[in-house]
Design a protein around this motif. Structure first.
Motif, short mmCIF file in Angstrom:
data_model
loop_
_atom_site.label_atom_id
_atom_site.label_comp_id
_atom_site.label_asym_id
_atom_site.label_seq_id
_atom_site.Cartn_x
_atom_site.Cartn_y
_atom_site.Cartn_z
N ASN A 227 0.07 9.20 2.44
CA ASN A 227 -0.61 9.49 1.40
C ASN A 227 -0.22 8.88 0.06
O ASN A 227 0.76 9.60 -0.37
CB ASN A 227 -1.05 11.11 1.12
CG ASN A 227 -1.95 11.40 0.17
OD1 ASN A 227 -2.40 10.50 -0.49
ND2 ASN A 227 -2.49 12.42 0.06
N LEU A 228 -1.08 7.75 -0.22
CA LEU A 228 -0.55 7.10 -1.38
C LEU A 228 -1.58 6.84 -2.40
O LEU A 228 -2.03 5.84 -3.01
CB LEU A 228 0.13 5.74 -1.10
CG LEU A 228 1.69 5.78 -0.11
CD1 LEU A 228 1.71 4.65 0.45
CD2 LEU A 228 2.49 6.15 -1.38
N ILE A 229 -2.42 7.81 -2.71
CA ILE A 229 -3.60 7.92 -3.43
C ILE A 229 -3.36 7.55 -4.84
O ILE A 229 -2.35 8.43 -5.51
CB ILE A 229 -4.67 8.86 -3.23
CG1 ILE A 229 -5.10 9.15 -1.86
CG2 ILE A 229 -5.61 9.03 -4.35
CD1 ILE A 229 -5.85 10.27 -1.60
N GLU A 230 -3.60 6.76 -5.57
CA GLU A 230 -3.41 6.26 -6.96
C GLU A 230 -1.83 6.00 -7.19
O GLU A 230 -1.40 5.94 -8.24
CB GLU A 230 -3.90 7.27 -7.78
CG GLU A 230 -5.57 7.54 -7.84
CD GLU A 230 -5.80 8.70 -8.73
OE1 GLU A 230 -5.01 9.15 -9.73
OE2 GLU A 230 -7.19 8.77 -8.97
N ALA A 231 -0.92 5.82 -6.05
CA ALA A 231 0.26 5.34 -6.33
C ALA A 231 0.51 4.01 -7.09
O ALA A 231 -0.35 3.07 -6.90
CB ALA A 231 0.86 5.31 -4.85
N ASN A 232 1.50 3.90 -7.73
CA ASN A 232 2.12 2.86 -8.63
C ASN A 232 3.07 2.07 -7.57
O ASN A 232 4.22 2.64 -8.07
CB ASN A 232 2.20 3.18 -9.98
CG ASN A 232 2.71 2.04 -10.75
OD1 ASN A 232 2.20 0.96 -10.24
ND2 ASN A 232 3.36 2.20 -12.10
N LEU A 233 2.44 1.06 -7.27
CA LEU A 233 3.25 0.30 -6.35
C LEU A 233 3.39 -1.19 -6.86
O LEU A 233 3.52 -2.17 -6.03
CB LEU A 233 2.98 0.41 -4.94
CG LEU A 233 3.04 1.69 -4.32
CD1 LEU A 233 2.60 1.65 -2.84
CD2 LEU A 233 4.82 2.37 -4.26
N GLN A 234 3.27 -1.53 -8.11
CA GLN A 234 2.90 -2.77 -8.63
C GLN A 234 4.10 -3.45 -8.27
O GLN A 234 5.48 -3.09 -8.86
CB GLN A 234 2.66 -2.68 -10.09
CG GLN A 234 2.37 -3.98 -10.77
CD GLN A 234 2.03 -3.86 -12.18
OE1 GLN A 234 1.97 -2.69 -12.64
NE2 GLN A 234 2.02 -4.80 -12.97
N GLY A 235 4.19 -4.56 -8.00
CA GLY A 235 5.12 -5.66 -7.86
C GLY A 235 6.26 -5.21 -6.65
O GLY A 235 7.22 -5.83 -6.38
N ALA A 236 6.01 -4.18 -5.71
CA ALA A 236 6.66 -3.66 -4.91
C ALA A 236 6.97 -4.53 -3.45
O ALA A 236 6.24 -5.33 -3.32
CB ALA A 236 6.29 -2.23 -4.24
N ASN A 237 8.19 -4.58 -2.95
CA ASN A 237 8.40 -5.08 -1.74
C ASN A 237 8.35 -4.27 -0.69
O ASN A 237 8.75 -3.51 -0.40
CB ASN A 237 9.95 -5.52 -1.67
CG ASN A 237 10.39 -6.41 -0.72
OD1 ASN A 237 9.54 -6.78 0.28
ND2 ASN A 237 11.79 -6.80 -0.43
N LEU A 238 7.18 -4.74 -0.08
CA LEU A 238 6.40 -4.02 1.18
C LEU A 238 6.47 -4.80 2.36
O LEU A 238 5.61 -4.80 3.20
CB LEU A 238 5.33 -3.38 0.83
CG LEU A 238 5.18 -2.15 -0.01
CD1 LEU A 238 4.04 -1.75 -0.76
CD2 LEU A 238 5.64 -0.83 0.97
N ILE A 239 7.38 -5.94 2.52
CA ILE A 239 7.32 -7.13 3.52
C ILE A 239 7.62 -6.22 4.89
O ILE A 239 8.60 -5.60 5.12
CB ILE A 239 8.46 -7.97 3.44
CG1 ILE A 239 8.04 -8.77 2.01
CG2 ILE A 239 8.53 -9.15 4.49
CD1 ILE A 239 9.14 -9.57 1.67
#
Length: 372
Positions: A227-239
């Protein structure tokens, strides 16, 4: 210190007595000379003038004396204020040192508790770290690194193809046919409570406390159903992260690196993916309604059956992307490069929004309403 305070009023009293005595003596001396020298008919007048002159002189002296002591008082007050400021500054430094010590102790204890076998202890540690991150700007990024490391360590990407006798997806299909879900598969797909808590804290952090070169490292993690509603993951490394079925409604993924990530069936409605990297990402059946994919790189991405209703794909790159059955109704394709897209049909783009800047494959023609 007390002797100096006692001497000050005593000295002032002595000066006052001397001043009065001097005034009286001076008055009588002047009166004597006036009485002795002046004619009898002018004595009274001269005495009056002499008295005025004496009063004026001593009045001036009194003014100077008062000014002198006033300056002394101000000097003493300034020294007292300076001493008070120094005391207050020292007290503030002591308080800050005590607070820093307390934060260090809380941080060390919380990090230790992250490895505790009890779930409630780990949860307490996660929320303690969040509190410290809010209280101490200097510790903010360190705590984010600790929490992302905790997620990577406890939710690594799993490979079911070789280590397990049966593929998880196959088991789910069989299970659907049998109308029941084996407990072992349910446990494998369920995200741990402490992992979800860590992700929630990461997603609601104060990103303004971070430097431009600092980005969340969440690569190669398995957080299906998160559950990541409205989560701030700007620029995150999710490779290569597995976000299958995750809830990312209105999440901020601007500039995030999602190359080869599994977003199959994920809910990304109204998510901000502007400038995000989604090369070879699996978006099969994902919901991207009203999502912002402006200038996103979707080269070789699997968009089969993806819902892109009213999505913004302006300037997006879709070379070799699989768009079979992709729902593009009212999607904004202005400036999008679709010439290398695969399995894109004319009927799909008929309901989309585009213009002369939209680049289509050679076998497709711009709809008439694009030129309107």
């Amino acid at each position: 210190m007390s002797d100096n305070k006692t001497d000050t009023p005593r000295n002032s009293f002595i000066v006052l007595i001397l001043f009065i005595g001097l005034f009286i003596i001076s008055f009588f001396i002047i009166a004597y000379f006036v009485w002795d020298i002046s004619p009898s008919d002018e004595r009274l007048k001269n005495e009056t003038e002499a008295l005025k002159t004496t009063a004026t002189i001593f009045g001036g002296i009194a003014v100077f004396i008062n000014a002198y002591y006033a300056a002394k008082r101000w000097e003493a007050m300034d020294k007292s204020a300076e001493a008070a400021n120094k005391t207050a500054k020292a007290a503030l430094q002591n308080a800050q040192a005590a607070q820093d010590k307390q934060i260090t102790e809380r941080f060390a204890k919380a990090v230790e508790q992250l490895g505790n076998e009890k779930i409630e202890t780990r949860l307490g540690a996660i929320y303690t770290l969040e509190r410290i991150a809010k209280d101490s700007k200097d510790d903010h990024w360190t705590i984010m690194e600790v929490l992302t490391a905790f997620v990577r360590e406890n939710a690594p990407l799993k490979d079911f193809s070789e280590k397990n006798t049966e593929n998880t997806d196959s088991l789910i299909i069989v299970n659907t046919l049998n109308y029941q879900k084996p407990k072992e598969i349910e446990e494998k797909l369920k995200l741990q409570t402490d992992i979800q808590a860590a992700l929630t804290v990461i997603g609601r952090r104060k990103s303004e406390n971070e430097l431009e070169n600092q980005s969340l490292d969440l690569n190669n993690i398995d957080i299906r159903g998160a559950n990541l509603i409205e989560a701030n993951l700007q620029g995150a490394n999710l490779i290569e992260a597995n976000l299958q079925g995750a809830n990312l409604i209105e999440a901020n993924l601007q500039g995030a690196n999602l190359n080869k990530a599994n977003l199959q069936g994920a809910n990304l409605n109204k998510a901000n993916l502007q400038g995000a990297y989604l090369i070879e990402a699996n978006l099969q059946g994902a919901y991207l309604i009203e999502a912002n994919l402006q200038k996103a790189n979707l080269n070789k991405a699997n968009l089969q059956g993806t819902f892109l209703y009213k999505a913004n794909l302006q300037g997006a790159y879709l070379n070799e992307a699989n768009l079979q059955g992709t729902f593009l109704n009212k999607a904004d394709l202005q400036g999008a490069d679709l010439r290398g897209a695969e399995n894109l049909e004319q009927q799909q783009i008929e309901s989309a929004k585009g213009d002369r800047t939209t680049i289509l494959p050679e076998n497709l023609q711009p709809p008439e309403h694009w030129n309107a």
